[in-house]
Scaffold this active site. Structure first.
Site, mmCIF file in Angstrom:
data_model
loop_
_atom_site.group_PDB
_atom_site.id
_atom_site.type_symbol
_atom_site.label_atom_id
_atom_site.label_comp_id
_atom_site.label_asym_id
_atom_site.label_seq_id
_atom_site.Cartn_x
_atom_site.Cartn_y
_atom_site.Cartn_z
ATOM 1 N N ASP A 68 -3.895 30.818 -61.601
ATOM 2 C CA ASP A 68 -2.666 31.280 -62.246
ATOM 3 C C ASP A 68 -1.652 30.153 -62.392
ATOM 4 O O ASP A 68 -0.939 30.060 -63.388
ATOM 5 C CB ASP A 68 -2.046 32.434 -61.450
ATOM 6 C CG ASP A 68 -2.834 33.724 -61.613
ATOM 7 O OD1 ASP A 68 -3.638 33.812 -62.564
ATOM 8 O OD2 ASP A 68 -2.647 34.647 -60.796
ATOM 9 N N ASN A 141 6.644 33.758 -65.424
ATOM 10 C CA ASN A 141 6.556 34.712 -64.320
ATOM 11 C C ASN A 141 7.922 35.145 -63.801
ATOM 12 O O ASN A 141 8.309 36.299 -63.951
ATOM 13 C CB ASN A 141 5.754 34.108 -63.165
ATOM 14 C CG ASN A 141 4.350 34.656 -63.089
ATOM 15 O OD1 ASN A 141 3.904 35.378 -63.968
ATOM 16 N ND2 ASN A 141 3.638 34.300 -62.036
ATOM 17 N N ASP A 171 17.471 37.435 -47.942
ATOM 18 C CA ASP A 171 16.827 36.119 -47.991
ATOM 19 C C ASP A 171 16.805 35.578 -49.415
ATOM 20 O O ASP A 171 16.686 34.368 -49.612
ATOM 21 C CB ASP A 171 15.392 36.212 -47.474
ATOM 22 C CG ASP A 171 15.319 36.248 -45.953
ATOM 23 O OD1 ASP A 171 16.375 36.095 -45.308
ATOM 24 O OD2 ASP A 171 14.221 36.433 -45.407
ATOM 25 N N THR A 182 3.356 41.231 -61.003
ATOM 26 C CA THR A 182 2.235 41.267 -60.063
ATOM 27 C C THR A 182 2.200 40.031 -59.165
ATOM 28 O O THR A 182 1.224 39.827 -58.443
ATOM 29 C CB THR A 182 0.899 41.367 -60.833
ATOM 30 O OG1 THR A 182 0.875 40.370 -61.862
ATOM 31 C CG2 THR A 182 0.737 42.742 -61.457
#
Length: 293
Positions: A68, A141, A171, A182
């Site tokens: 990826d 992404n 955080d 995903t």
């Protein structure tokens, strides 16, 4: 057809798979291009070697061989030149890849133009720092604003079109496309979204709250996040897995839908849902079946 081959040689067996893919494509009459830096690694007389930008300009498609991260590495350039990407997985998860290394024979469908295109929305991210020039980045992404090692916890203010929608201590926060849903966002509790949908997903990372939930915002949203830290601590901006900027108290990060898209080639058909079942659900099914036995 002209194809630009982009291998990630840090992946196990990538060189072997790249040669096999090149042989199959050559048999199909596809002209192959590769960046000059790979000439010694792949002494193939039927491959044209040139600078990367020329390769991308001359090609019809980009074939990313790796995982990826390899596809993400190609995505910004592919969107800039309007070239579709085919991902071949020789990494671990390879969720965005259309083919596994064991399916290289299906590359013949490229020459037959037997494939579909999945158009994916991107994000444009701008860092605004008073007294400094704005810095801009693009992501397929996600964009992650999260505390660094010198920061115990940070306060974040998230607004949409100028209206405050969340004030939290956490955080960090994640802003993702449907494609990125995903990835980190899912690991932080966000939902899976069909990748062709156009939206911005906002997910909190380890929020100090009993009611930390993801939000799905419209693609037309202009999302801003301001971070507040103390004692000269820093917050990091991470774009598609790469740390690109160290934010300080009062900096603002703006996230909007990009005008550009990334086109992902799907040879098998329904690759996204196949990946959900085989790479996300299948391990759970295996555990369940083992437990029953």
């Amino acid at each position: 057809m002209n194809a630009y081959i982009f291998p990630n040689l840090s992946k196990t067996n990538c060189k072997e798979y790249t040669v096999e893919a090149c042989e199959i494509l050559r048999e199909c009459g596809v002209s192959l291009h590769m960046e000059s830096c790979y000439k010694n690694e792949f002494p193939l007389d039927y491959v044209s070697f040139a600078e990367e930008e020329k390769c991308i300009c001359d090609c019809d498609i980009i074939i990313a061989i790796g995982g990826d991260g390899t596809i993400l590495q190609c995505s910004v350039k592919a969107s800039r030149f309007g070239k579709p990407i085919l991902g071949i997985n020789c990494g671990r998860l390879g969720f965005m890849a259309s083919l596994e290394a064991s399916q290289l024979g299906l590359l013949r469908k490229l020459a037959e133009q037997d494939y579909t295109i999945s158009r994916r929305m991107m994000l444009d991210i701008t860092v605004k720092n008073p007294g400094c020039s704005d810095m801009s980045f693009s992501a397929l992404n996600d964009a992650v604003v999260a505390r660094s090692d010198d920061c115990k916890i940070a306060d974040f203010e998230v607004s949409k079109n100028g209206q405050l929608i969340s004030s939290l201590r956490a955080d960090g926060v994640i802003f993702s496309t449907a494609t990125g849903a995903t990835a980190y966002s899912m690991s932080a509790g966000g939902p899976i979204i069909e990748p062709e949908m156009e939206c911005i997903e906002f997910t909190q990372i380890c929020a100090h709250s009993l009611f930390a939930r993801s939000m799905i915002l419209s693609a037309s949203s202009r999302v801003e996040v301001k971070c507040h830290t103390s004692n000269s601590a820093h917050v990091l901006l991470n774009v598609d897995g790469n740390i690109v900027y160290r934010l300080t108290d009062g900096d603002t990060v703006e996230v909007v839908k990009s005008k550009r898209y990334v086109d992902i080639i799907d040879i098998i058909g329904g690759s996204f849902f196949s990946s959900v079942n085989s790479k996300l659900m299948r391990p759970l099914k295996d555990i369940s079946e083992d437990f029953v036995k």
